[in-house]
Motif scaffolding. Structure first.
Motif, mmCIF file in Angstrom:
data_model
loop_
_atom_site.group_PDB
_atom_site.id
_atom_site.type_symbol
_atom_site.label_atom_id
_atom_site.label_comp_id
_atom_site.label_asym_id
_atom_site.label_seq_id
_atom_site.Cartn_x
_atom_site.Cartn_y
_atom_site.Cartn_z
ATOM 1 N N LYS A 76 0.882 -1.132 0.023
ATOM 2 C CA LYS A 76 -0.006 0.159 -0.051
ATOM 3 C C LYS A 76 1.071 1.379 0.215
ATOM 4 N N THR A 78 2.178 2.664 2.955
ATOM 5 C CA THR A 78 1.903 3.470 4.270
ATOM 6 C C THR A 78 2.951 4.065 4.980
ATOM 7 N N TYR A 80 4.974 5.563 8.044
ATOM 8 C CA TYR A 80 4.947 5.886 9.412
ATOM 9 C C TYR A 80 6.088 6.675 10.083
ATOM 10 N N ASP A 95 -2.163 -2.713 10.728
ATOM 11 C CA ASP A 95 -1.449 -2.657 9.177
ATOM 12 C C ASP A 95 -1.182 -4.082 8.719
ATOM 13 N N ALA A 101 -4.469 1.280 8.481
ATOM 14 C CA ALA A 101 -3.170 2.135 8.926
ATOM 15 C C ALA A 101 -3.489 2.704 10.279
ATOM 16 N N LYS A 103 -3.413 5.614 12.120
ATOM 17 C CA LYS A 103 -3.671 6.823 11.774
ATOM 18 C C LYS A 103 -2.491 7.856 12.684
ATOM 19 N N GLU A 106 0.630 7.669 11.064
ATOM 20 C CA GLU A 106 0.872 7.971 9.651
ATOM 21 C C GLU A 106 1.303 9.340 9.324
ATOM 22 N N LYS A 108 1.408 11.743 5.763
ATOM 23 C CA LYS A 108 1.146 11.896 4.633
ATOM 24 C C LYS A 108 2.092 12.763 3.741
#
Ligand code: FES
Length: 111
Positions: A76, A78, A80, A95, A101, A103, A106, A108
């Motif tokens: 994916k 993702t 961290y 995960d 995920a 959150k 995480e 972005k």
């Protein structure tokens, strides 16, 4: 032509262990616990009998140093950041095992 068959993992997590370099004032993930975090991931995945489906690898700098220690989970992608040893279990359960995920960890905007 020889065909190489690659083993496929359901999840692959890379944890940065880069320690930085002497010329830079940046602190690499390796100085913030990256290695210890990777070791804990490896031990837990092994203890859970998941080494056939989940791969844990260390990485060099992933380019998101200000968020260190950093890890990224594929397929994916993702990311961290600011991971602590106590977050390892959370990332595994949420995960790596359930594709949800974490959150609060995480990141972005990776740069
Ligand atoms: S040192 Fe870990 S992302 Fe750069």
């Amino acid at each position: 032509m020889k065909v190489i068959v690659m083993k496929k993992y359901k999840k692959h997590i890379f944890i940065c262990e880069h320690v930085g370099d002497k010329k830079s004032s940046k602190v690499g993930c390796g100085k913030l616990g990256g290695k210890e975090i990777k070791i804990k991931f490896k031990k837990r995945i092994s203890k859970l009998g998941l080494t056939e489906s989940i791969r844990v690898n260390s990485s060099g700098c992933l380019g998101a140093c200000k968020h260190g220690p950093v890890a990224v989970v594929y397929p994916k992608g993702t990311w961290y950041g600011n991971i602590k040893l106590e977050d390892v279990e959370k990332i595994i359960k949420s995960d790596l095992l359930n594709s949800k995920a974490v959150k609060e960890l995480e990141i972005k905007n990776v740069k």
